[in-house]
Write an enzyme that holds these catalytic residues in place. Sequence first.
Site, PDB file in Angstrom:
ATOM      1  NE  ARG A 149      13.149 -31.101 -78.588  1.00 13.62           N
ATOM      2  CZ  ARG A 149      12.850 -30.629 -79.469  1.00 13.62           C
ATOM      3  NH1 ARG A 149      12.375 -31.474 -80.484  1.00 13.62           N
ATOM      4  NH2 ARG A 149      13.240 -29.316 -79.810  1.00 13.62           N
ATOM      5  CB  SER A 151       9.089 -27.681 -78.265  1.00  8.19           C
ATOM      6  OG  SER A 151      10.194 -26.788 -78.221  1.00  8.19           O
ATOM      7  CG  LEU A 152       7.047 -32.632 -78.054  1.00  3.61           C
ATOM      8  CD1 LEU A 152       7.536 -33.800 -78.246  1.00  3.61           C
ATOM      9  CD2 LEU A 152       5.886 -32.231 -79.358  1.00  3.61           C
ATOM     10  N   GLY A 153       5.879 -29.972 -74.228  1.00  6.74           N
ATOM     11  CA  GLY A 153       4.818 -29.786 -73.118  1.00  6.74           C
ATOM     12  C   GLY A 153       4.251 -28.381 -73.360  1.00  6.74           C
ATOM     13  CB  THR A 175       9.762 -47.770 -72.358  1.00  7.30           C
ATOM     14  OG1 THR A 175      10.051 -49.203 -73.193  1.00  7.30           O
ATOM     15  CG2 THR A 175       8.122 -47.807 -72.241  1.00  7.30           C
ATOM     16  CD  GLU A 177       7.019 -43.902 -68.393  1.00 12.15           C
ATOM     17  OE1 GLU A 177       7.437 -42.679 -67.674  1.00 12.15           O
ATOM     18  OE2 GLU A 177       8.056 -44.557 -68.382  1.00 12.15           O
TER      19      GLU A 177
END
Length: 248
Positions: A149, A151-153, A175, A177
């Site tokens: 997302r 927003s996290l980037g 999973t 990364e």
Amino acid sequence: MKGKSGRNEPNSAEIYPIRRGGVATPADKTGRIFAVTRFKADPPASTLYSLGPSHGMILSGREIQSRMGNDLTIEPFDSDRLNPNSYNLSLHDELLIYEEVVLDAAAPNRYRRISIPADGLTLQPGTLYLGRTTESTETRSLVPMVTGRSSLGRLGLFVNPAGGLGHAGYRGTWTLEMYCVQPVRIYPFVQVCQIAYFELTGPCDDYCSDKYQNSSDIQPSLLHRELGFDDSTAQLELSFDDAIRTAR
């Protein structure tokens, strides 16, 4: 050619595959997944380019919901997490960290498991973290793609930087990364990534790999199996708590 409405009719259009740098050439008979429609005549600027039907279609949020239980499954599912053309998936409360100075692609690598407490865990730069989605998904005749997302980037946390293209027929949890460029605090069950679905063109066998299919836990790399390593008896997870109790 223009119809009675004065607009360009579909039979007066040509399909051109998208090329880097904006250069396009006519599509071949097989059809290309990513294409644009260009009218032979000069239509209004607002209609000069449009997506050709059945070429690289991505499902809308409403279409994702309407196909639940048929072409795709997301479990658990919450309609509040639907986006215009994707669905938000959440991070489970555990992570894996490799315990090797040099990671070997041709052999299993030792790792340890850590929990993400309710008050959060600070991730550190220079470390690869493996997590997994809380949700399990399944697709039939669709291609799933999982991406981080934005927003996290914008906090410097990158999810699936190697690419999250899945396979038609995949079933299980995903999973993830993750790495960060500066310390960042994360929390269990935060909506960490999004899954989108693409229409599949042409016949395709369902994904049936013995490496990752039906995954229900964080799955480290199994590339070594492709390189001939037999890991049927390998014990790689390190539990320092168990080791301390045994030493006592």
